[in-house]
Design a protein around this motif. Structure first.
Motif, short mmCIF file in Angstrom:
data_model
loop_
_atom_site.label_atom_id
_atom_site.label_comp_id
_atom_site.label_asym_id
_atom_site.label_seq_id
_atom_site.Cartn_x
_atom_site.Cartn_y
_atom_site.Cartn_z
N ALA A 98 0.79 -1.07 0.15
CA ALA A 98 0.10 -0.01 0.05
C ALA A 98 0.93 1.27 -0.11
N ILE A 137 2.17 1.92 -3.55
CA ILE A 137 1.18 2.59 -4.39
C ILE A 137 0.84 3.86 -4.27
N SER A 190 -0.36 -2.22 -10.60
CA SER A 190 -0.29 -2.63 -8.88
C SER A 190 -1.28 -2.70 -8.39
N SER A 191 -2.11 -1.65 -8.41
CA SER A 191 -3.37 -1.58 -7.67
C SER A 191 -4.34 -2.66 -8.07
N GLU A 192 -4.23 -3.12 -9.49
CA GLU A 192 -5.36 -4.29 -9.78
C GLU A 192 -4.63 -5.68 -9.15
N LEU A 216 -4.87 -4.59 -4.75
CA LEU A 216 -6.40 -4.38 -4.13
C LEU A 216 -7.44 -4.74 -4.99
N HIS A 241 -11.45 -2.24 -6.73
CA HIS A 241 -11.19 -1.63 -5.60
C HIS A 241 -11.39 -0.15 -5.91
N ASP A 262 -9.83 2.41 -4.91
CA ASP A 262 -8.50 3.29 -5.20
C ASP A 262 -8.08 2.78 -6.64
N THR A 263 -8.32 1.35 -7.17
CA THR A 263 -8.11 1.00 -8.42
C THR A 263 -8.66 1.92 -9.64
N ALA A 322 -7.38 5.11 -9.58
CA ALA A 322 -6.31 5.06 -10.55
C ALA A 322 -6.47 5.34 -11.84
#
Length: 451
Positions: free
Chosen positions: A132, A135, A164-166, A169, A173, A175-176, A179
């Motif tokens: 986290a 990211i 990275s988020s995919e 998270l 998600h 946050d994804t 992004a």
């Protein structure tokens, strides 16, 4: 040494003792005499670090120890200073990564600043992208690149952040998806409209599945997609997206809610660009009436709707209706802003254009002169919009038979354009340059006097 400063500044013995206890706890000082005011001595390692004669390896170990202890005690400001310094004096890539990782957990913006100054984000180890903190740091570095106008650099980091988020998270998600939205904005601003559209379509579908069709974030995602479709000249597609969203907005928020009226304004704009002027006019009149009733005649959003409706009426040939609205817009902007505020200049420019189209050349000339002066002051003499304003004024003077005055405008504001390579100019200025050259070659009674 923020604790030391607090101890020195403390007016009450109890406050000083509390601050001193923290200094001792962090092993930054040791007591020499137990009295007030206290007599203390800097720890030898701290003294050597402050005087910069501590060997590099010992500096690293001490800074790491002090940073970890400060972070453990929730003294974030002090921990930031230690870890930032550690990133700068680290003897290896791994040590710098440890410091940056710790910083990112405390403050991603601070970590971004240090990373941009001291290390290459592309060289960060793979495990960074599975955390986290990593990211968060990537997001901050991308934001910094955008602030610096480096869209290519921002896009590269945002693509890595999204991957990275995919993985970490999950693809849906919040946050994804955020992004993905930010990457789409960067693609849009870079004129990569197909890439922006593909990302925005993914966001819309995810928002619909996760949040539902009436969530504000779903509506925002649909508006972003409609804007990109409009930029691609896909007015039918943009219209379909907006017409899908607006009934649900009306049901969820109400017919006169600002967001609903804003969506209607977007739809009217798409209809205008697509050539459906009568439909655009009908919607704009409804929005204008609602905004006048809810927020008043002089509110910026009301004035904006009025200006849009005036352009639509001008496009339909209703010049008197357009002029009436544009005079109200100009009066409202002059009341709200100083003389050369951009909103006032834009109102002058559009009112002048409608007067010119209506054959009211004297009124057009006066307004164009004021608009040109404002653009020269606010934008500079060679800005494309300044050039366009000068060209409009010159054309009006030619139409009035004032060729000498037109020639003066040319010499004062446009002659520099003739020495430029057309390929180096924006489209608007290339077109104006071509028009000026044609006038110079014609040398008819309607040409400008260049001498």
């Amino acid at each position: 040494m923020s604790f030391l400063a607090r101890a020195a500044a403390a007016a009450h013995p109890g406050e000083a003792e509390q601050a001193l206890d923290r200094l001792v706890e962090f092993s930054l000082v040791e007591r020499v005499e137990d009295r007030f005011p206290p007599v203390v001595r800097l720890h030898p390692l701290v003294h050597r670090l402050a005087s910069r004669d501590l060997p590099a390896a010992e500096q690293v170990n001490l800074l790491r120890h002090l940073g970890e202890q400060a972070a453990h005690e929730d003294e974030d400001a002090l921990a930031e200073r230690y870890f930032a310094q550690l990133a700068r004096v680290a003897l290896s890539r791994d040590e710098a990564d440890v410091a940056l990782y710790a910083l990112a957990n405390i403050s991603a913006p601070i970590a971004r600043t240090v990373a941009l100054q001291e290390t290459d984000i592309q060289d960060l180890p793979a495990e960074w992208y599975e955390s986290a903190a990593g990211i968060a740091l990537l997001g901050e570095i991308a934001a910094g690149a955008r602030e610096d106008g480096d869209l290519s650099g921002a896009r590269e980091v945002q693509e890595r952040l999204l991957r990275s988020s995919e993985r970490v998270l999950g693809p849906e998600h919040p946050d994804t998806l955020s992004a993905m939205v930010r990457l789409a904005i960067t693609e849009f601003d870079s004129r990569n409209l197909a890439e922006a559209r593909a990302l925005q379509e993914r966001v819309v579908q995810a928002r619909l599945r996760v949040l539902g069709p009436e969530h504000p974030d779903t509506f925002r995602a649909m508006f972003d997609l409609a804007a990109t479709l409009s930029q691609q000249q896909d007015f039918k597609g943009a219209r379909m997206v907006l017409e899908d969203a607006i009934p649900r907005m009306r049901q969820a928020l109400g017919a006169e809610h600002p967001e609903t009226l804003g969506a209607l304004s977007r739809l009217a704009n798409v209809l205008f660009k697509g050539g459906s002027l009568f439909q655009a006019r009908d919607i704009q009149e409804r929005v204008l009436s609602a905004r006048q009733l809810v927020i008043g005649d002089k509110h910026p959003e009301t004035l904006g709707t009025m200006a849009d409706l005036a352009l639509t009426k001008r496009g339909l040939g209703d010049l008197e209706g357009a002029l009436d609205l544009q005079r109200q817009v100009l009066a409202g902007q002059q009341e709200r802003h100083p003389p050369y505020h951009w909103n006032t200049i834009a109102a002058l420019h559009e009112l002048a254009a409608t007067n010119f189209q209506a054959g009211r050349l004297a009124e057009a000339r006066e307004l164009q002169t004021d608009a040109l002066t404002g653009m020269q002051i606010t934008l500079g003499p060679e800005h494309p919009w300044t050039t366009t304003a000068a060209w409009h004024l010159m054309r009006t003077l030619v139409a009035m038979g004032q060729r000498g005055a037109a020639g003066q405008v040319f010499r004062d504001s446009l002659q520099w354009l003739m020495d430029r390579d057309p390929d180096s100019l924006p489209k608007e200025q290339r077109e104006i340059q071509a028009d000026l050259r044609a006038r110079m070659e014609e040398r008819t009674d309607h040409s400008i006097e260049l001498a």
